[in-house]
Design a protein around this motif. Sequence first.
Motif, mmCIF file in Angstrom:
data_model
loop_
_atom_site.group_PDB
_atom_site.id
_atom_site.type_symbol
_atom_site.label_atom_id
_atom_site.label_comp_id
_atom_site.label_asym_id
_atom_site.label_seq_id
_atom_site.Cartn_x
_atom_site.Cartn_y
_atom_site.Cartn_z
ATOM 1 N N CYS A 1 0.810 -1.230 0.000
ATOM 2 C CA CYS A 1 0.000 0.000 0.000
ATOM 3 C C CYS A 1 0.839 1.274 0.000
ATOM 4 O O CYS A 1 0.288 2.371 0.076
ATOM 5 N N ASP A 2 2.181 1.120 -0.060
ATOM 6 C CA ASP A 2 3.110 2.261 -0.178
ATOM 7 C C ASP A 2 3.256 3.121 1.079
ATOM 8 O O ASP A 2 3.998 4.099 1.068
ATOM 9 N N THR A 3 2.520 2.808 2.132
ATOM 10 C CA THR A 3 2.650 3.627 3.349
ATOM 11 C C THR A 3 4.088 3.556 3.857
ATOM 12 O O THR A 3 4.726 2.501 3.808
ATOM 13 N N VAL A 4 4.581 4.711 4.336
ATOM 14 C CA VAL A 4 5.955 4.753 4.863
ATOM 15 C C VAL A 4 5.900 4.875 6.387
ATOM 16 O O VAL A 4 5.194 5.736 6.928
ATOM 17 N N TYR A 5 6.632 3.986 7.060
ATOM 18 C CA TYR A 5 6.697 4.017 8.530
ATOM 19 C C TYR A 5 8.113 4.408 8.928
ATOM 20 O O TYR A 5 9.082 3.766 8.495
ATOM 21 N N PRO A 6 8.251 5.456 9.731
ATOM 22 C CA PRO A 6 9.606 5.922 10.099
ATOM 23 C C PRO A 6 10.151 5.267 11.357
ATOM 24 O O PRO A 6 9.395 4.810 12.213
ATOM 25 N N VAL A 7 11.475 5.235 11.459
ATOM 26 C CA VAL A 7 12.144 4.953 12.737
ATOM 27 C C VAL A 7 12.860 6.245 13.103
ATOM 28 O O VAL A 7 13.656 6.756 12.315
#
Length: 340
Positions: free
Chosen positions: A40-46
């Motif tokens: 779904c292309d969602t970006v999750y940051p650290v």
Amino acid sequence: MHPYLIEMLACPACHDQLQWHIIERGDRHIETAEAQCKGCDTVYPVREGIGIFLTADLPREDLWEQVDSKLAQYLSTHPDVERQLMDVPLETLAPADQFFRAMILEERGDYAQAKTTADIARTTIYTQEYLACSDEQVNKALEYLSAVDGPIVDLASGLCHFVEKMARNLPHPIIATDFSPRVLRRDRRRLEFFGLYDNVSLLAFDARRTPFRDKAIKTLTTYQGLANIREPGSLLQELRRIVSDVFLVLSIFFPEDDAANKAAIDELGLASLLFRRPALAHFTEAGWEAKVIHSCFGQARPTPLGVVLDGAGIDALPVAETNLEWCTVEAKPATRLAHA
Ligand SMILES: C[S@@+](CC[C@H](N)C(=O)[O-])C[C@H]1O[C@@H](n2cnc3c(N)ncnc32)[C@H](O)[C@@H]1O
């Protein structure tokens, strides 16, 4: 977060695989990264070592943001109150005010003093039976966990009371989680101060929509966490999806005939997980085989109110004196559904 977690994680929204771009590594932890969902292309940051896997669709009432900023705001506009809390001998303060002083010390980064102050406050805020049961429950759980292997994921870790006990007493890698990035940032600083951070990863996600692959977790724990999750919906089904071996649930249960507390619990919308019978029934309905492996009973009183912080409360429950059960539930995915 530790690099070994990459193998365990997936998109919390659609469960597809994540494409990792690691930007900065520390000695043991990934400090900065981005994980993009291949589906779904969602970006999750650290960021600051904390993996942020929150999804936009779930409403989130982050009490840590609200309480911390309210207290800081209040004290900045009432310096006289701050002095009355912080600049007097501790023993002259009411127990609840001692507790608030510990919170402020912690906010200021004075972790050693915050811990001593909180320990003193606890001995008068809670009954002796309450403290004894709580210690017994934690010690029995540590004994149980010493026999499992692999990382231990803890749910709704809050200020990491239980995570800290695990990190001090067990060799296992530990993953502390909460839907409040704010409380996790605070946890990182405290764990670092006490030299406990090396073995701990921090992940922000909503327990109702977790970023783990199916059956990625051998051992999941929660300490007084389940009852804090509002509108749990299919929470126990979601947790069943990600656990392969065991979910160890440390809970407190109220007597079902305790009308005053029952009314307050109903009003908070927490009934299903604060009474033993319905809680165990929920586990069964969600495909778990749940059994009580430890239990002890003790008197509990409503926690006192602040005097300097006039009328400020600590715990919402109990609202009337009662006999609580500290209960540890061992929940395993039921084989009936595991083969489905
Ligand atoms: C008070 S703590 C429980 C004690 C904690 N386990 C400890 O060891 O100190 C409960 C935590 O649940 C978190 N929480 C509430 N709803 C949640 C949700 N839907 N998903 C994840 N965490 C949640 C809160 O932010 C809070 O930090």
